[in-house]
Design a protein around this motif. Structure first.
Motif, mmCIF file in Angstrom:
data_model
loop_
_atom_site.group_PDB
_atom_site.id
_atom_site.type_symbol
_atom_site.label_atom_id
_atom_site.label_comp_id
_atom_site.label_asym_id
_atom_site.label_seq_id
_atom_site.Cartn_x
_atom_site.Cartn_y
_atom_site.Cartn_z
ATOM 1 N N VAL A 99 0.838 -1.202 0.000
ATOM 2 C CA VAL A 99 0.000 0.000 0.000
ATOM 3 C C VAL A 99 0.872 1.251 0.000
ATOM 4 O O VAL A 99 0.585 2.234 -0.692
ATOM 5 N N GLN A 102 2.023 2.625 -3.204
ATOM 6 C CA GLN A 102 1.106 3.533 -3.894
ATOM 7 C C GLN A 102 1.121 4.912 -3.236
ATOM 8 O O GLN A 102 1.207 5.934 -3.911
ATOM 9 N N LEU A 103 1.032 4.928 -1.912
ATOM 10 C CA LEU A 103 0.886 6.196 -1.186
ATOM 11 C C LEU A 103 2.113 7.095 -1.314
ATOM 12 O O LEU A 103 2.006 8.321 -1.264
ATOM 13 N N ILE A 106 1.915 10.173 -3.704
ATOM 14 C CA ILE A 106 0.978 11.293 -3.530
ATOM 15 C C ILE A 106 1.780 12.580 -3.403
ATOM 16 O O ILE A 106 2.709 12.670 -2.609
ATOM 17 N N VAL B 99 -5.927 17.093 -3.042
ATOM 18 C CA VAL B 99 -5.197 15.939 -2.513
ATOM 19 C C VAL B 99 -6.056 14.676 -2.597
ATOM 20 O O VAL B 99 -5.568 13.594 -2.952
ATOM 21 N N GLN B 102 -5.999 12.690 -5.700
ATOM 22 C CA GLN B 102 -4.925 11.706 -5.813
ATOM 23 C C GLN B 102 -5.228 10.470 -4.967
ATOM 24 O O GLN B 102 -5.106 9.336 -5.424
ATOM 25 N N LEU B 103 -5.625 10.708 -3.719
ATOM 26 C CA LEU B 103 -5.802 9.602 -2.780
ATOM 27 C C LEU B 103 -6.931 8.647 -3.182
ATOM 28 O O LEU B 103 -6.885 7.454 -2.867
ATOM 29 N N ILE B 106 -5.957 5.188 -4.742
ATOM 30 C CA ILE B 106 -5.199 4.157 -4.036
ATOM 31 C C ILE B 106 -6.039 2.886 -3.976
ATOM 32 O O ILE B 106 -7.196 2.912 -3.566
ATOM 33 N N LYS B 107 -5.434 1.790 -4.401
ATOM 34 C CA LYS B 107 -6.194 0.553 -4.521
ATOM 35 C C LYS B 107 -5.924 -0.393 -3.356
ATOM 36 O O LYS B 107 -4.913 -1.094 -3.336
ATOM 37 N N SER B 108 -6.808 -0.384 -2.383
ATOM 38 C CA SER B 108 -6.752 -1.311 -1.264
ATOM 39 C C SER B 108 -8.070 -1.213 -0.507
ATOM 40 O O SER B 108 -8.309 -0.254 0.221
ATOM 41 N N LEU B 111 -7.584 -0.890 3.150
ATOM 42 C CA LEU B 111 -7.256 0.470 3.578
ATOM 43 C C LEU B 111 -8.515 1.313 3.680
ATOM 44 O O LEU B 111 -8.740 1.999 4.691
#
Ligand SMILES: [Mn+2]
Ligand SMILES: [Mn+2]
Ligand SMILES: [Mn+2]
Ligand SMILES: [Mn+2]
Lengths: 217, 217
Positions: A99, A102-103, A106, B99, B102-103, B106-108, B111
């Motif tokens: 994870v 990916q983060l 940002i 922001v 972008q977030l 995120i692929k999870s 999460l």
DNA sequence: AATAAAATTTAGTCTAATCTAAAAATATGT
DNA sequence: ACATATTTTTAGATTAGACTAAATTTTATT
């Protein structure tokens, strides 16, 4: 503005420079990135164009000061997010790397610095790696692979070299936790496996395992 | 696995379907995405190929069930991250959208769901928009633009249509805060500006402003 | 119903990031 | 030192996502 791919190359070059301090080769990078050497050559040209690395055809390359700062900023984000995932969202240490991959891309300095503050400026990530501060500074932690230790050495298990899920789960299963007190009891000449005392338990670890665990004495 | 671009198209199609409930046109989408119509046609074909939308050449398109679920999952992430940024990292409501853009990619799932729990399952984001739950359900909030209200109407200011930084900062400057009690005092025929009472202050708002504020009565 | 206008699609180009295959440069072994 | 092996680069192709310009289809207007 850098692409994800450019950022990943920078990060990997940074890590390779820790080992090959006299410059990184195309093949070494292609192996680490799991791409073909020709793809690396293409990217290397772009990074060189953007002044992120210093490159001479056929002679390898090194991060420029600017490239170094950029790489460290990405690593800072990666590690801060890993702390967030473990400390705040209760992920386990074997789940966070993917994870964080990916983060880390940002783009918001404000976010990074506010996250840092929210986490109370952590110094190390869940795998024992140091977290660069806002200015890119972080201490070089003196450590040694278990596999390089001598019988009788003792200290603290402070980090892993391999952060893969499978390895971390294996450590969990064998009750090998970060910050455990460790003593090297015996080393087998035959297969280089080690007998270690960890948290008052005596266990055997293979050479492969021992060469992915860091001891601080 | 969808690309960022595909996800952004899906999200925008979803928003357009709220207005054009009988299907979305190539031009409408191209305008909203700030791309050329020909680029939209290309992407529409890919999304159709992937069964995310139903598309007939020259006849517009609609999200499929699968496309709808995917779009809602992205919107869920966007809004959860906005809550995180405001509630936990002390961002102001005008700083978070960019922001979150972008977030949201995120692929999870883990999460997303852990973040949701960490935030105590928030129902609305910092701009008053509802947050879909894990199953994609969220209430349709009954609301009305200030500009569509009649003199004498009263209620609560519960959301904005425009989440741009510039608009939100303008609201801050004029002490127009979410959840304020509002009453429409007067409407000028000349320029459609409104005199409103908000938190016991009487102020004038332009038609443009009024058509970006939602009232719940 | 025919023509003009608008909307949409197609055809062809560009850039980023990858690949394979081939060529060129460098390193190695006897 | 020179042939061979290895490393690195170049050339050409592919895919995703954008673009411009041109063609096609649909809609609107007389
Ligand atoms: Mn990691
Ligand atoms: Mn990465
Ligand atoms: Mn937003
Ligand atoms: Mn987005």
């Amino acid at each position: 503005m850098l692409t994800f791919s450019e950022e990943n190359y920078l990060k990997t070059i940074f890590h390779l420079e820790q080992i090959h301090s006299n410059g990184v080769s195309t093949n070494a990078l292609s192996k680490e990135m799991e791409t073909k050497a020709s793809s690396v050559t293409d990217m290397i040209k772009k990074l060189s164009e953007k002044k992120l690395i210093n490159y001479k055809k056929y002679k390898g390359f090194k991060l420029s000061q600017f490239g170094m700062e950029t790489a460290i900023a990405i690593i800072r984000k990666h590690r801060l997010w890993e702390v967030f995932l473990v400390e705040k969202l209760n992920f386990s240490w074997d789940e966070v790397h993917e994870v964080a991959e990916q983060l880390e891309h940002i783009k918001s300095e404000k976010l990074t610095n506010k996250l840092d503050a929210f986490l109370a400026y952590p110094k190390i990530d869940p795998h024992g790696d140091p977290i660069p501060n806002k200015d890119g500074n972080f201490p070089k932690i003196s450590k040694m692979l278990f596999s390089e230790c001598q019988v009788g050495d003792e200290g603290t298990f402070i980090g892993v070299k391999d952060s893969s899920s499978i390895f971390l789960q294996f450590l969990d299963k064998n009750n090998i936790y970060l910050n455990a007190k460790v003593k090297i009891i015996q080393k087998e000449a035959f297969d280089l496996s080690l007998k270690i005392e960890i948290n008052n338990n005596t266990i055997m670890v293979s050479h492969k395992t021992a060469s992915n665990l860091y001891l601080q004495s």
